[in-house]
Design an enzyme around this catalytic site. Sequence first.
Site: not given
Ligand code: AP5
Length: 217
Positions: A13, A89, A128, A161, A172
């Site tokens: 994402k 979420r 990552r 991270r 997660r």
């Molecule tokens: P990347 O693009 O970083 O993936 P992502 O989907 O953004 O992953 P996140 O871990 O950031 O998602 P998340 O939803 O868990 O985290 P968030 O920060 O929102 O890609 C991942 C890796 O793969 C990278 O190394 C990239 O280079 C590689 N890659 C990408 N596409 C590829 C492809 N096609 N082929 C090969 N490689 C590829 O949330 C973190 C925490 O914050 C949550 O767990 C929660 O505790 C809290 N939080 C955030 N939002 C909320 C909310 N709305 N409500 C409550 N808690 C929340």
Amino acid sequence: MRIILMGPPGVGKGTEAEYLSQHFQIPHISTGNMFRAMFDDPDNKIGQIAKAYIGRGELVPDDITNELVLERLSEADVEKGFLFDGYPRNINQAEALDQMLEQFDWRLDAVINIIAPDEMIVDRLAGRRVCKVCGKIYHVTNRKPKVEGVCDRDGGKLIQRTDDMEETVMRRLRIYNSQTAPVIGYYQHSDAFYAIDGTGTIKNTNNAVMKALGEDK
Ligand code: AP5
Ligand code: ZN
């Protein structure tokens, strides 16, 4: 353009959001990034609460998250559109967002759900690396920086991270399946819903998203 980007942790994402926010010139609103930006300030109460939840791989409580989003949607740059990444979420957040959209008299143009199997996700998250300075996302094999451990953009140090440890990733994913996956049902009957295959390369996913949005001409 008002877009929601959905999908399991690590599906890509944040990577896709970088392209979309540039292409449409709209702010990228990642609740995860907003929380992480508060981590380093010990006096920031919300930051310290969020840090504890995120470290355990659990969702930050809805009241805190919804309030943060409402404040963000009240800023001037959002008037030209926005791209949500990681929000809403759970169903409660989706309902809260509906109320906010109604309050601002806005409607969503696209809800994009990127999908990939768990094994692929575990591999993406294990490799990552993110820039400590600007947050740019890299991968040790799939998206390497020019110099190992250093951000191409600003020379910042690339770090892992804390919630990318294998045990936390599994938690997660469990929370995603029980709380976030039901949000797909909330949107999938809307004309604005697009399911995107995220199993190909970063370029493949980007092409599929652009095609779905009619931006591939
Ligand atoms: P990347 O693009 O970083 O993936 P992502 O989907 O953004 O992953 P996140 O871990 O950031 O998602 P998340 O939803 O868990 O985290 P968030 O920060 O929102 O890609 C991942 C890796 O793969 C990278 O190394 C990239 O280079 C590689 N890659 C990408 N596409 C590829 C492809 N096609 N082929 C090969 N490689 C590829 O949330 C973190 C925490 O914050 C949550 O767990 C929660 O505790 C809290 N939080 C955030 N939002 C909320 C909310 N709305 N409500 C409550 N808690 C929340
Ligand atoms: Zn950087």
